[in-house]
Design a protein around this motif. Structure first.
Motif, PDB file in Angstrom:
ATOM      1  N   MET A   1     -21.241 -36.457  -0.722  1.00 37.50           N
ATOM      2  CA  MET A   1     -20.188 -36.261  -0.580  1.00 37.50           C
ATOM      3  C   MET A   1     -19.298 -37.298  -1.152  1.00 37.50           C
ATOM      4  O   MET A   1     -19.159 -38.399  -0.338  1.00 37.50           O
ATOM      5  N   SER A   2     -18.192 -36.467  -2.159  1.00 34.06           N
ATOM      6  CA  SER A   2     -17.574 -37.681  -2.919  1.00 34.06           C
ATOM      7  C   SER A   2     -15.777 -37.291  -1.846  1.00 34.06           C
ATOM      8  O   SER A   2     -15.788 -36.671  -0.970  1.00 34.06           O
ATOM      9  N   LYS A   3     -14.727 -38.813  -2.200  1.00 32.66           N
ATOM     10  CA  LYS A   3     -14.159 -38.634  -1.445  1.00 32.66           C
ATOM     11  C   LYS A   3     -13.232 -38.151  -2.070  1.00 32.66           C
ATOM     12  O   LYS A   3     -13.047 -38.049  -2.808  1.00 32.66           O
ATOM     13  N   ILE A   4     -12.198 -37.348  -1.597  1.00 25.38           N
ATOM     14  CA  ILE A   4     -10.443 -36.564  -1.288  1.00 25.38           C
ATOM     15  C   ILE A   4      -9.893 -37.472  -1.381  1.00 25.38           C
ATOM     16  O   ILE A   4      -9.253 -38.593  -0.639  1.00 25.38           O
ATOM     17  N   GLU A   5      -7.950 -38.031  -1.989  1.00 26.29           N
ATOM     18  CA  GLU A   5      -7.328 -38.678  -2.318  1.00 26.29           C
ATOM     19  C   GLU A   5      -5.758 -37.342  -2.802  1.00 26.29           C
ATOM     20  O   GLU A   5      -6.638 -36.108  -3.206  1.00 26.29           O
ATOM     21  N   PHE A   6      -4.638 -37.573  -1.985  1.00 22.66           N
ATOM     22  CA  PHE A   6      -4.291 -36.459  -2.363  1.00 22.66           C
ATOM     23  C   PHE A   6      -3.431 -37.201  -3.648  1.00 22.66           C
ATOM     24  O   PHE A   6      -3.036 -38.431  -2.814  1.00 22.66           O
ATOM     25  N   LYS A   7      -2.347 -36.350  -4.058  1.00 24.16           N
ATOM     26  CA  LYS A   7      -1.605 -37.630  -5.233  1.00 24.16           C
ATOM     27  C   LYS A   7      -0.448 -36.531  -6.052  1.00 24.16           C
ATOM     28  O   LYS A   7      -0.825 -35.319  -5.778  1.00 24.16           O
ATOM     29  N   SER A   8       0.392 -36.351  -6.621  1.00 20.98           N
ATOM     30  CA  SER A   8       1.412 -35.366  -7.019  1.00 20.98           C
ATOM     31  C   SER A   8       1.204 -35.416  -8.185  1.00 20.98           C
ATOM     32  O   SER A   8       2.288 -34.651  -9.092  1.00 20.98           O
ATOM     33  N   HIS A   9       0.562 -36.012  -8.960  1.00 21.30           N
ATOM     34  CA  HIS A   9       0.121 -35.713 -10.637  1.00 21.30           C
ATOM     35  C   HIS A   9      -1.098 -36.265 -10.618  1.00 21.30           C
ATOM     36  O   HIS A   9      -2.120 -35.806  -9.354  1.00 21.30           O
ATOM     37  N   VAL A  10      -1.455 -34.787 -11.640  1.00 20.54           N
ATOM     38  CA  VAL A  10      -2.868 -35.180 -12.506  1.00 20.54           C
ATOM     39  C   VAL A  10      -3.269 -35.735 -13.794  1.00 20.54           C
ATOM     40  O   VAL A  10      -1.512 -35.756 -14.138  1.00 20.54           O
ATOM     41  N   PRO A  11      -3.807 -36.624 -14.130  1.00 19.25           N
ATOM     42  CA  PRO A  11      -3.767 -37.453 -15.226  1.00 19.25           C
ATOM     43  C   PRO A  11      -4.503 -36.362 -16.394  1.00 19.25           C
ATOM     44  O   PRO A  11      -4.665 -34.796 -16.022  1.00 19.25           O
ATOM     45  N   VAL A  12      -3.983 -36.156 -17.510  1.00 24.09           N
ATOM     46  CA  VAL A  12      -3.460 -35.570 -19.120  1.00 24.09           C
ATOM     47  C   VAL A  12      -5.186 -35.360 -18.904  1.00 24.09           C
ATOM     48  O   VAL A  12      -5.257 -33.786 -19.558  1.00 24.09           O
ATOM     49  N   ALA A  13      -5.911 -36.265 -18.799  1.00 20.49           N
ATOM     50  CA  ALA A  13      -7.242 -35.866 -18.784  1.00 20.49           C
ATOM     51  C   ALA A  13      -7.886 -34.549 -18.653  1.00 20.49           C
ATOM     52  O   ALA A  13      -8.977 -34.787 -19.084  1.00 20.49           O
ATOM     53  N   GLN A  14      -7.633 -33.973 -16.734  1.00 19.09           N
ATOM     54  CA  GLN A  14      -8.410 -33.302 -16.350  1.00 19.09           C
ATOM     55  C   GLN A  14      -7.340 -32.206 -15.854  1.00 19.09           C
ATOM     56  O   GLN A  14      -7.541 -31.422 -15.755  1.00 19.09           O
ATOM     57  N   LYS A  15      -6.597 -31.460 -17.782  1.00 16.37           N
ATOM     58  CA  LYS A  15      -5.881 -30.546 -18.317  1.00 16.37           C
ATOM     59  C   LYS A  15      -6.786 -29.767 -18.169  1.00 16.37           C
ATOM     60  O   LYS A  15      -6.447 -28.434 -17.223  1.00 16.37           O
TER      61      LYS A  15
END
Length: 156
Positions: A1-15
């Protein structure tokens, strides 16, 4: 089970992963009538690049904000909530997406990512002066999404 974090953006590499979450999500059929209502009322979400980050834009809501649930191990977005301040007292969550692994019946459903994502939106909007309620556009009076959808309110 991996950890989840919350962010206001996503890196372009994850398009590609963000497109899959937002537009090709296997769970969308569960709330397809609500999605159609949201698009009709607020406009369609669009993914836009802002330097090395991706964000969500909606023509009908110029001040829209997004909160992404990110799998820390992979950097992949596994959830998103798109919301906007409708007036001085109300924030409306106009779109929610959760990958199938975290949705009801998914192998990680017990992690309750949807609930955590909404709590994080609530926590972040509580800091905005004047906000009293958060409306969930996809919610229904019966607890299921569908043609008889009614907006649910969460007091801040």
């Amino acid at each position: 089970m991996s950890k989840i974090e919350f962010k206001s953006h996503v890196p372009v590499a994850q398009k590609a992963a963000l497109e899959a979450l937002l537009f090709f999500n296997a769970c969308q059929e569960r709330v397809s009538a609500c999605i159609a209502d949201a698009i009709e009322k607020f406009g369609a979400p669009e993914i836009v690049a802002d330097r090395d980050r991706l964000r969500i834009h909606m023509k009908g809501l110029p001040e829209v904000q997004s909160l992404f649930a990110i799998d820390v191990q992979t950097g992949r977005p596994v959830g998103v909530a798109v919301y906007a301040r409708q007036d001085i007292e109300h924030v409306t969550v106009v779109h929610i997406g959760i990958t199938s692994e975290f949705a009801s019946g998914g192998r990680r459903a017990n992690e309750q990512l949807l609930l955590k994502l909404l709590r994080e939106v609530r926590r972040s909007t509580r800091r905005v002066k004047g906000i009293r309620t958060m409306d969930l556009f996809y919610a229904t009076a019966t607890g299921r999404a569908g043609p008889s959808r009614a907006t649910a309110k969460v007091l801040m």
